[in-house]
Design a protein around this motif. Structure first.
Motif, mmCIF file in Angstrom:
data_model
loop_
_atom_site.group_PDB
_atom_site.id
_atom_site.type_symbol
_atom_site.label_atom_id
_atom_site.label_comp_id
_atom_site.label_asym_id
_atom_site.label_seq_id
_atom_site.Cartn_x
_atom_site.Cartn_y
_atom_site.Cartn_z
ATOM 1 N N VAL A 1 0.976 -0.744 -0.436
ATOM 2 C CA VAL A 1 0.390 -0.272 -0.251
ATOM 3 C C VAL A 1 0.953 0.936 -0.152
ATOM 4 N N LEU A 2 1.797 1.281 0.942
ATOM 5 C CA LEU A 2 3.000 2.629 0.693
ATOM 6 C C LEU A 2 3.710 2.518 -0.381
ATOM 7 N N ALA A 3 4.220 1.558 -1.264
ATOM 8 C CA ALA A 3 4.935 1.243 -2.737
ATOM 9 C C ALA A 3 3.795 2.410 -3.220
ATOM 10 N N MET A 4 2.256 1.832 -3.520
ATOM 11 C CA MET A 4 1.703 2.223 -4.168
ATOM 12 C C MET A 4 1.094 3.541 -4.640
ATOM 13 N N ALA A 5 0.585 4.055 -2.644
ATOM 14 C CA ALA A 5 0.597 5.317 -2.544
ATOM 15 C C ALA A 5 2.129 6.771 -3.032
ATOM 16 N N ALA B 1 1.705 9.077 -5.478
ATOM 17 C CA ALA B 1 2.565 10.060 -5.152
ATOM 18 C C ALA B 1 3.653 11.063 -6.400
ATOM 19 N N SER B 2 4.323 10.382 -6.320
ATOM 20 C CA SER B 2 5.026 10.319 -7.638
ATOM 21 C C SER B 2 4.279 11.477 -9.206
ATOM 22 N N ALA C 1 1.919 17.516 -11.766
ATOM 23 C CA ALA C 1 1.756 18.986 -11.263
ATOM 24 C C ALA C 1 2.952 19.423 -12.352
ATOM 25 N N LEU C 2 4.334 19.095 -12.577
ATOM 26 C CA LEU C 2 5.133 19.918 -13.573
ATOM 27 C C LEU C 2 4.888 19.702 -14.582
ATOM 28 N N ALA C 3 4.181 19.026 -14.840
ATOM 29 C CA ALA C 3 3.099 18.873 -16.599
ATOM 30 C C ALA C 3 2.295 20.012 -16.824
ATOM 31 N N LEU C 4 1.803 20.480 -15.532
ATOM 32 C CA LEU C 4 0.544 21.419 -16.071
ATOM 33 C C LEU C 4 1.824 23.077 -15.561
ATOM 34 N N ARG C 5 2.420 23.051 -14.742
ATOM 35 C CA ARG C 5 3.586 24.162 -14.791
ATOM 36 C C ARG C 5 4.565 24.234 -16.182
#
Length: 151
Positions: free
Chosen positions: A81-85, A89-90, A96-100
């Motif tokens: 679950v942590l790996a999936m999260a 997140a990445s 978000a980086l692509a949108l900026r």
């Protein structure tokens, strides 16, 4: 062929005799009493365990192993679950980086478009001013030349 059937009959008789003899022999039954642990033995002595003690130890070890397996499975599920999260997140950070970056390119394109339109206006204004100056200059030379020739 006759010989082989004779051998089979002999084998059948031997097996039948062995089975009957084994049924006639009584089998003793033994029950094992619960034993207390002997005092601590010295290093040179060997301790023998009864079948019951071995079975009890096997049961305890089996229970502990099952608990350890369940605990490990729970930890593995948490790690998954942590790996999936972390992957999510990445991925969100990348989006978000692509949108900026896209917004920056859009702003640059708008600025370039605005600069181009201002440049076009300035060029058009310069062309009109140059055409007006040329026309007025030509008119002045033509009228001045005509007046000079007519006197």
């Amino acid at each position: 062929m006759h010989k082989s059937t004779w051998k089979l009959r002999l084998c059948e008789r031997i097996m039948l005799i062995a089975i009957l003899l084994s049924l006639l022999k009584p089998f003793p039954m033994f029950g094992e009493q619960l034993t207390e642990l002997p005092p601590i033995l010295s290093e040179g002595e060997m301790r023998y365990y009864s079948d019951l003690e071995i079975e009890l130890l096997i049961d305890e070890i089996s229970e502990a192993a099952l608990e350890a397996i369940e605990l490990a499975a729970g930890e593995a599920a948490k790690a998954a679950v942590l790996a999936m999260a972390e992957r999510e997140a990445s991925a969100l950070q990348a989006q978000a980086l692509a949108l900026r970056e896209m917004q920056r390119w859009k702003n640059e394109a708008e600025m370039q478009s605005l600069e181009n339109s201002q440049i076009k206006k300035a060029v058009t204004k310069n062309i009109i001013v140059a055409a007006l100056i040329c026309f007025l200059g030509g008119f002045a030379i033509g009228v001045g030349g005509t007046i000079a020739i007519s006197k």
